[in-house]
Motif scaffolding. Structure first.
Motif, PDB file in Angstrom:
ATOM      1  N   VAL A  18       0.883  -1.353   0.011  1.00 41.07           N
ATOM      2  CA  VAL A  18      -0.085   0.014  -0.030  1.00 41.07           C
ATOM      3  C   VAL A  18       0.783   1.030  -0.082  1.00 41.07           C
ATOM      4  CG1 VAL A  18      -1.810   1.361   1.247  1.00 41.07           C
ATOM      5  CG2 VAL A  18      -1.858  -1.379   1.307  1.00 41.07           C
ATOM      6  N   LEU A  19       0.814   2.020  -1.005  1.00 41.16           N
ATOM      7  CA  LEU A  19       1.599   3.314  -0.979  1.00 41.16           C
ATOM      8  C   LEU A  19       0.722   4.612  -0.381  1.00 41.16           C
ATOM      9  CD1 LEU A  19       4.093   4.506  -2.157  1.00 41.16           C
ATOM     10  CD2 LEU A  19       2.708   5.049  -4.118  1.00 41.16           C
ATOM     11  N   VAL A  20       1.334   5.114   0.640  1.00 42.09           N
ATOM     12  CA  VAL A  20       0.711   6.038   1.466  1.00 42.09           C
ATOM     13  C   VAL A  20       1.291   7.604   1.205  1.00 42.09           C
ATOM     14  CG1 VAL A  20      -0.576   6.775   3.612  1.00 42.09           C
ATOM     15  CG2 VAL A  20      -0.549   4.285   2.797  1.00 42.09           C
ATOM     16  N   GLY A  21       0.375   8.298   0.811  1.00 39.42           N
ATOM     17  CA  GLY A  21       0.798   9.944   0.493  1.00 39.42           C
ATOM     18  C   GLY A  21       1.213  10.722   1.864  1.00 39.42           C
ATOM     19  N   GLN A  22       1.595  11.887   1.716  1.00 39.73           N
ATOM     20  CA  GLN A  22       1.796  12.704   2.800  1.00 39.73           C
ATOM     21  C   GLN A  22       0.657  13.094   3.753  1.00 39.73           C
ATOM     22  OE1 GLN A  22       4.520  13.436   4.175  1.00 39.73           O
ATOM     23  NE2 GLN A  22       5.921  14.789   2.847  1.00 39.73           N
ATOM     24  N   ASP A  23      -0.708  13.220   2.791  1.00 37.67           N
ATOM     25  CA  ASP A  23      -1.861  13.491   3.478  1.00 37.67           C
ATOM     26  C   ASP A  23      -2.696  12.262   4.015  1.00 37.67           C
ATOM     27  OD1 ASP A  23      -2.561  11.916   1.307  1.00 37.67           O
ATOM     28  OD2 ASP A  23      -4.059  13.354   0.458  1.00 37.67           O
ATOM     29  N   PHE A  55       0.212   0.393  12.665  1.00 33.45           N
ATOM     30  CA  PHE A  55       0.199   0.607  11.204  1.00 33.45           C
ATOM     31  C   PHE A  55       0.280   2.112  11.201  1.00 33.45           C
ATOM     32  CE2 PHE A  55      -2.957   1.323   7.741  1.00 33.45           C
ATOM     33  CZ  PHE A  55      -2.064   1.097   6.581  1.00 33.45           C
ATOM     34  N   LEU A  56      -0.657   2.756  11.733  1.00 31.88           N
ATOM     35  CA  LEU A  56      -0.716   4.097  11.689  1.00 31.88           C
ATOM     36  C   LEU A  56       0.537   4.935  12.165  1.00 31.88           C
ATOM     37  CD1 LEU A  56      -4.493   4.498  12.878  1.00 31.88           C
ATOM     38  CD2 LEU A  56      -3.712   4.617  10.323  1.00 31.88           C
ATOM     39  N   GLY A  57       1.109   4.368  13.272  1.00 34.72           N
ATOM     40  CA  GLY A  57       2.201   4.938  13.999  1.00 34.72           C
ATOM     41  C   GLY A  57       3.566   4.901  12.847  1.00 34.72           C
ATOM     42  N   SER A  58       3.529   3.597  12.275  1.00 37.22           N
ATOM     43  CA  SER A  58       4.752   3.337  11.277  1.00 37.22           C
ATOM     44  C   SER A  58       4.717   4.170  10.337  1.00 37.22           C
ATOM     45  CB  SER A  58       4.656   1.810  10.791  1.00 37.22           C
ATOM     46  OG  SER A  58       4.668   1.028  11.817  1.00 37.22           O
ATOM     47  N   ILE A  59       3.348   4.534   9.554  1.00 35.62           N
ATOM     48  CA  ILE A  59       3.437   5.455   8.407  1.00 35.62           C
ATOM     49  C   ILE A  59       3.722   6.864   9.000  1.00 35.62           C
ATOM     50  CG2 ILE A  59       1.739   6.680   6.977  1.00 35.62           C
ATOM     51  CD1 ILE A  59       0.124   4.034   7.062  1.00 35.62           C
ATOM     52  N   ASP A  60       3.246   7.510  10.090  1.00 34.94           N
ATOM     53  CA  ASP A  60       3.419   8.783  10.642  1.00 34.94           C
ATOM     54  C   ASP A  60       5.168   8.823  10.875  1.00 34.94           C
ATOM     55  OD1 ASP A  60       0.875   9.477  10.968  1.00 34.94           O
ATOM     56  OD2 ASP A  60       0.881   9.000  13.236  1.00 34.94           O
ATOM     57  N   THR A  87       6.352  -3.303   6.892  1.00 36.55           N
ATOM     58  CA  THR A  87       7.415  -2.759   6.721  1.00 36.55           C
ATOM     59  C   THR A  87       6.810  -1.256   6.082  1.00 36.55           C
ATOM     60  OG1 THR A  87       8.754  -4.667   6.080  1.00 36.55           O
ATOM     61  CG2 THR A  87      10.015  -2.612   6.100  1.00 36.55           C
ATOM     62  N   ALA A  88       7.290  -0.347   6.478  1.00 39.50           N
ATOM     63  CA  ALA A  88       7.166   1.168   5.770  1.00 39.50           C
ATOM     64  C   ALA A  88       8.414   1.838   5.385  1.00 39.50           C
ATOM     65  CB  ALA A  88       6.304   1.944   6.743  1.00 39.50           C
ATOM     66  N   THR A  89       8.373   1.764   4.126  1.00 42.16           N
ATOM     67  CA  THR A  89       9.770   2.513   3.429  1.00 42.16           C
ATOM     68  C   THR A  89       9.490   3.721   2.870  1.00 42.16           C
ATOM     69  OG1 THR A  89      10.340   0.050   3.168  1.00 42.16           O
ATOM     70  CG2 THR A  89      11.754   1.716   2.260  1.00 42.16           C
ATOM     71  N   PRO A  90      10.303   4.722   3.399  1.00 42.30           N
ATOM     72  CA  PRO A  90       9.856   6.092   2.487  1.00 42.30           C
ATOM     73  C   PRO A  90      10.375   5.966   1.192  1.00 42.30           C
ATOM     74  CG  PRO A  90      11.703   6.233   4.129  1.00 42.30           C
ATOM     75  CD  PRO A  90      11.388   4.842   4.275  1.00 42.30           C
ATOM     76  N   ALA A  99       4.878   6.716   1.581  1.00 40.44           N
ATOM     77  CA  ALA A  99       5.311   5.745   2.563  1.00 40.44           C
ATOM     78  C   ALA A  99       4.796   4.291   1.766  1.00 40.44           C
ATOM     79  CB  ALA A  99       4.970   5.765   3.810  1.00 40.44           C
ATOM     80  N   LEU A 100       5.821   3.526   1.375  1.00 40.71           N
ATOM     81  CA  LEU A 100       5.483   2.302   0.907  1.00 40.71           C
ATOM     82  C   LEU A 100       5.282   0.969   2.013  1.00 40.71           C
ATOM     83  CD1 LEU A 100       4.703   0.788  -1.750  1.00 40.71           C
ATOM     84  CD2 LEU A 100       7.012  -0.109  -2.090  1.00 40.71           C
ATOM     85  N   VAL A 101       4.081   0.697   2.025  1.00 39.76           N
ATOM     86  CA  VAL A 101       3.989  -0.307   3.333  1.00 39.76           C
ATOM     87  C   VAL A 101       3.674  -1.667   2.654  1.00 39.76           C
ATOM     88  CG1 VAL A 101       2.718  -0.928   5.351  1.00 39.76           C
ATOM     89  CG2 VAL A 101       2.640   1.678   4.449  1.00 39.76           C
ATOM     90  N   ALA A 102       4.619  -2.376   3.187  1.00 38.14           N
ATOM     91  CA  ALA A 102       4.735  -3.890   2.802  1.00 38.14           C
ATOM     92  C   ALA A 102       3.969  -4.903   4.041  1.00 38.14           C
ATOM     93  CB  ALA A 102       5.842  -4.460   2.195  1.00 38.14           C
TER      94      ALA A 102
END
Ligand SMILES: Nc1ncnc2c1ncn2[C@@H]1O[C@H](COP(=O)(O)OP(=O)(O)OP(=O)(O)O)[C@@H](O)[C@H]1O
Ligand SMILES: [Mg+2]
Length: 349
Positions: A18-23, A55-60, A87-90, A99-102
């Motif tokens: 899942v690719l999550v943007g700045q927003d 999950f949310l904390g890793s993205i933040d 794994t959340a990778t910038p 953030a790319l979350v795998a």
């Protein structure tokens, strides 16, 4: 890189991405993620995809600190647990930082670990009981019973039984691991299974007589050829007949039947069917699905008292699997049980 390129890349990856943007909204998600979280995912806020603090904390943290984050999550829902490694990778794309979350599904691995833990705990427990008894009796023989020949004889008898139980347990464990190790290799030799069954029955005649049980064999034919390992089939018959005498002996008779089946619906072909039926107290249907698990016993005290390790049916199940056959158990409380081994006849090559 623009979004269509990103999408085609992540779609090709077999684990959920899942690719999550700045927003904190989902820019793209692959089919594996859609399978895990449902659709549609794109445009949703991260918290609507999965409301989990890690999950949310890793993205933040990933977006704020521009550093890779990892976590393990356990999702409960619809009655089962799913273990996920995250794994959340910038990553920087044409549309900015995201953030790319795998997600890696670790459920099967976790189940294997749990099974191994249970197994070790079970084996330790099964060995500790007779060992504790042995140590206790050794102490008594050295102390209080030192000059009491009658007590000594009695205690030595019990020690003999307990030591025998440990030997049975260890040899059952060894035979289970041997069967498991070669489970993928199907027996190649064609043998007539009837003499194997007859000799297993002969081994139990004495035990049956002692328990007041009549052993009856009905063979619907002179020979039954299947691809089978004679030693392993002996083990199968041995345990089923022994169980029928031990647990179902109250019925006074154990019927063993061997028959040919034109076409078994599950095996999709001709088969040989061996039934061991007792007329004892039967098994509550509640226990049937778990009966072939290692160490599973309906009444553990009674089974232990009869010298059982609870590994017999687990061994039977693995041997039957190795033969690409199937094991059926029918039982009714108060009426008795029927254990049916169905073996494919296979081709004559
Ligand atoms: N014919 C039967 N009638 C009633 N209960 C049975 C019958 N066969 C098996 N069981 C139940 O299933 C349990 C598991 O059987 P299994 O053969 O795996 O172990 P066991 O006989 O206790 O030990 P082992 O076979 O290793 O000596 C038994 O403990 C018993 O409770
Ligand atoms: Mg048994």
């Amino acid at each position: 890189m623009d979004t269509p390129t990103i999408r085609s890349l992540i779609d090709a990856v077999p684990i959920a991405l899942v690719l999550v943007g700045q927003d904190h909204r989902v820019l793209a998600a692959n089919p594996a993620a859609a399978e895990l979280f449902g659709v549609p995912l794109e445009g949703k806020s991260a918290s609507a995809v999965l409301r989990h603090p890690d999950f949310l904390g890793s993205i933040d943290a990933c977006l704020a600190e521009n550093r890779k984050q990892s976590a393990r999550l356990v999702l409960t829902g619809s009655g089962r647990e799913t273990h996920l490694g995250l794994t959340a990778t910038p990553v920087v794309t044409a549309i900015g930082r995201s953030a790319l979350v795998a997600f890696e599904d670790l459920t099967a691995q976790e189940q294997t670990f749990a099974m191994r833990r249970d197994f070790v705990a079970n084996v330790s427990h099964e060995l500790r009981t007779p060992l504790t008894a042995l140590v206790g009796f050794i102490e008594t023989l050295r102390g209080a019973a030192r000059d009491d020949p009658a007590a000594r004889e009695r205690f030595l008898g019990i020690m003999d039984r307990e030591a025998g139980r440990m030997i049975r347990l260890v040899s059952d464990l060894l035979s289970l691991s041997r069967v498991e190790a070669e489970e993928r290799r199907r027996p190649a030799e064609r043998i007539d299974i009837l003499p194997v069954l007859k000799s297993a029955l002969a081994t139990h005649r004495e035990q049956a007589r002692g328990a007041g049980v009549e052993l009856v064999l009905v063979a619907h034919g002179p020979a039954f050829e299947v691809k089978a390992d004679a030693d392993q089939m002996t083990q199968v018959f041995h345990n089923l007949i022994e169980n029928a005498i031990k647990y179902g002996g109250a019925g006074g008779r154990v019927d063993v039947r061997i028959d040919r089946v034109e076409r078994d619906a599950v095996l999709r072909g001709p088969a040989v069917q061996i039934e061991v039926e007792d007329h004892g107290e039967g098994i509550d249907p509640l226990h049937l699905p778990r009966l072939t698990e290692r160490f599973y016993r309906v009444d553990s005290d009674r089974s232990r008292e009869k010298g059982g390790t609870g590994l017999g049916l687990a061994i039977v199940k693995h041997i039957v699997n190795r033969h690409r056959g199937r094991l059926r158990i029918d039982s009714e409380l108060g009426k008795g049980s029927r254990f049916i081994v169905i073996l494919p006849v296979g081709s004559a090559d």
